[in-house]
Design a protein around this motif. Sequence first.
Motif, short mmCIF file in Angstrom:
data_model
loop_
_atom_site.label_atom_id
_atom_site.label_comp_id
_atom_site.label_asym_id
_atom_site.label_seq_id
_atom_site.Cartn_x
_atom_site.Cartn_y
_atom_site.Cartn_z
N ARG A 138 0.94 -1.14 -0.31
CA ARG A 138 -0.56 0.12 -0.22
C ARG A 138 0.62 1.49 -0.05
NH1 ARG A 138 -5.63 -1.45 2.96
NH2 ARG A 138 -5.53 0.94 4.03
N ILE A 139 0.79 2.72 -0.48
CA ILE A 139 1.14 3.75 -0.94
C ILE A 139 0.81 4.45 0.04
CG2 ILE A 139 2.44 3.02 -2.39
CD1 ILE A 139 1.27 5.34 -4.42
N ALA A 140 1.15 5.75 0.72
CA ALA A 140 0.10 6.63 1.95
C ALA A 140 -0.36 8.07 0.21
CB ALA A 140 1.11 6.92 2.95
N MET A 141 -1.49 8.70 0.48
CA MET A 141 -1.23 9.97 -0.63
C MET A 141 -1.53 10.89 0.75
SD MET A 141 -1.04 8.22 -4.16
CE MET A 141 -0.97 9.50 -4.21
N GLU A 142 -1.51 11.89 0.70
CA GLU A 142 -0.84 13.35 0.78
C GLU A 142 -1.79 14.20 0.45
OE1 GLU A 142 2.93 15.98 2.33
OE2 GLU A 142 2.33 16.22 0.23
N ASN A 143 -2.73 14.54 1.86
CA ASN A 143 -3.80 15.78 1.47
C ASN A 143 -2.85 17.20 0.97
OD1 ASN A 143 -2.79 15.56 4.30
ND2 ASN A 143 -3.64 17.49 4.25
N VAL A 144 -2.82 18.16 -0.16
CA VAL A 144 -1.46 18.39 -0.61
C VAL A 144 -2.96 20.05 -0.29
CG1 VAL A 144 -1.01 17.08 -2.67
CG2 VAL A 144 -2.68 18.58 -3.39
N SER A 145 -1.20 21.10 -0.38
CA SER A 145 -2.05 22.21 -0.97
C SER A 145 -2.83 22.60 -1.88
CB SER A 145 -1.10 23.47 -0.06
OG SER A 145 -0.16 23.32 -1.47
N TYR A 146 -3.54 23.46 -2.65
CA TYR A 146 -4.25 23.98 -3.88
C TYR A 146 -4.79 25.08 -3.50
CZ TYR A 146 -9.29 22.93 -2.11
OH TYR A 146 -9.82 23.01 -0.79
N TYR A 147 -5.01 26.34 -4.80
CA TYR A 147 -5.25 27.38 -4.85
C TYR A 147 -6.25 27.46 -5.48
CZ TYR A 147 -0.73 27.17 -2.29
OH TYR A 147 0.39 26.83 -1.56
N CYS A 169 -5.95 2.74 -0.32
CA CYS A 169 -4.30 3.50 0.28
C CYS A 169 -4.46 3.60 1.97
CB CYS A 169 -4.19 4.37 -1.28
SG CYS A 169 -5.27 5.64 -0.69
N ASP A 170 -3.72 5.15 2.16
CA ASP A 170 -3.26 5.33 3.17
C ASP A 170 -2.88 6.29 3.04
OD1 ASP A 170 -3.62 2.91 4.24
OD2 ASP A 170 -1.28 2.27 3.72
N LEU A 171 -2.98 7.56 4.57
CA LEU A 171 -2.77 9.45 4.11
C LEU A 171 -1.64 9.08 4.84
CD1 LEU A 171 -4.20 11.39 3.56
CD2 LEU A 171 -5.60 11.51 6.02
N LEU A 172 -0.56 10.18 4.63
CA LEU A 172 -0.36 10.84 5.28
C LEU A 172 -0.46 12.31 5.06
CD1 LEU A 172 2.59 12.50 5.49
CD2 LEU A 172 3.48 13.14 3.15
N THR A 199 -8.08 4.93 10.63
CA THR A 199 -7.35 3.53 10.37
C THR A 199 -6.32 3.63 8.94
OG1 THR A 199 -9.03 3.69 9.14
CG2 THR A 199 -8.73 2.59 11.20
N ARG A 200 -6.10 5.23 8.39
CA ARG A 200 -5.58 5.07 7.35
C ARG A 200 -3.96 5.85 7.24
NH1 ARG A 200 -7.80 1.91 2.50
NH2 ARG A 200 -10.33 2.03 2.71
N ILE A 201 -4.46 6.82 8.30
CA ILE A 201 -3.26 7.52 8.44
C ILE A 201 -1.72 6.84 8.75
CG2 ILE A 201 -2.53 9.51 9.02
CD1 ILE A 201 -5.39 10.65 10.25
N ARG A 202 -1.06 6.89 8.66
CA ARG A 202 0.65 5.95 7.94
C ARG A 202 1.34 7.19 8.75
NH1 ARG A 202 -1.75 3.15 7.42
NH2 ARG A 202 -1.53 2.83 9.64
#
Length: 285
Positions: A138-147, A169-172, A199-202
């Motif tokens: 599994r990989i962790a996807m990060e919540n990103v900044s957006y404008y 998948c998981d979350l960064l 449960t998904r936060i790595r």
Amino acid sequence: MQEDTFYPVNGAGLGLRRSMIGEELSDESVDFLEVAPENWIGVGGRFGRWFRSYTERFPFVTHGLSLSIGSHAPLDLELVKSIKKFIRDHEIRCYSEHLSYCSDHGHLYDLLPIPFTAEAVTYVAGRIRTVQDILEQRIAMENVSYYAAPGQEMTELEFLNAVLEEADCDLLLDVNNVYVNSVNHNYDPLHFLQGLPSTRIRYVHVAGHYDEAEDLKVDTHGAPVIDPVWQLLERAYEIHGRMPTLLERDFNIPPLPELLCEVARIRSIQAAYTAGEVHHAFSHG
């Protein structure tokens, strides 16, 4: 600090940068380290030996820069295979990437927002599953900044949760990005944190940003973490339990002792919470 075996790493971490070569990190000053794999794949010589000396001493996670998971360009499968080898060669504990895109038949040198639409959820989740199948983890996807949010059909939180669920998948969790987006888009950051699946936060990122205006923050990773972000990290622990947390600093990098003061602040916040408040398993496959 008590170990929490439900996460890939534990404690307080630091992003390792080449500019730090010659500055010795002690085992007592930091619990884990993070690098962008693209910056180290195939690196030999003095830098390669220096990097290997650290991967042999510290737990490592990686945070990728070039996967471009939201792009319409084909996935760079050779890059994914190189990352898989890098993970195995250095016993990397977790691979994470940005929930954004940075290429369209050529590198755009910026992280651009994926439209918050149901169609985009399906598209992105499929690409994440492909990467996970190749990596066999599994990989962790990060919540990103957006404008800007072109073609928005759902909130950022709804979109993020839908991708995590459909891709499995998981979350960064980047706390600074939550703060920056909450100011720029006028939403409640606590509501956002409460809506995330524990449960998904790595692991967690904290970083600094630039104040363009009172109502416009720019995610730069080029300044110290500010008090409201530290306070939001505390609230994240209250909601999700104590989580491994890493300090990011990408430019305007001060001497190592200054960075380690911020790492120590992470530890002091973590010390206020007991391990094991949130019980969830970390899976390598």
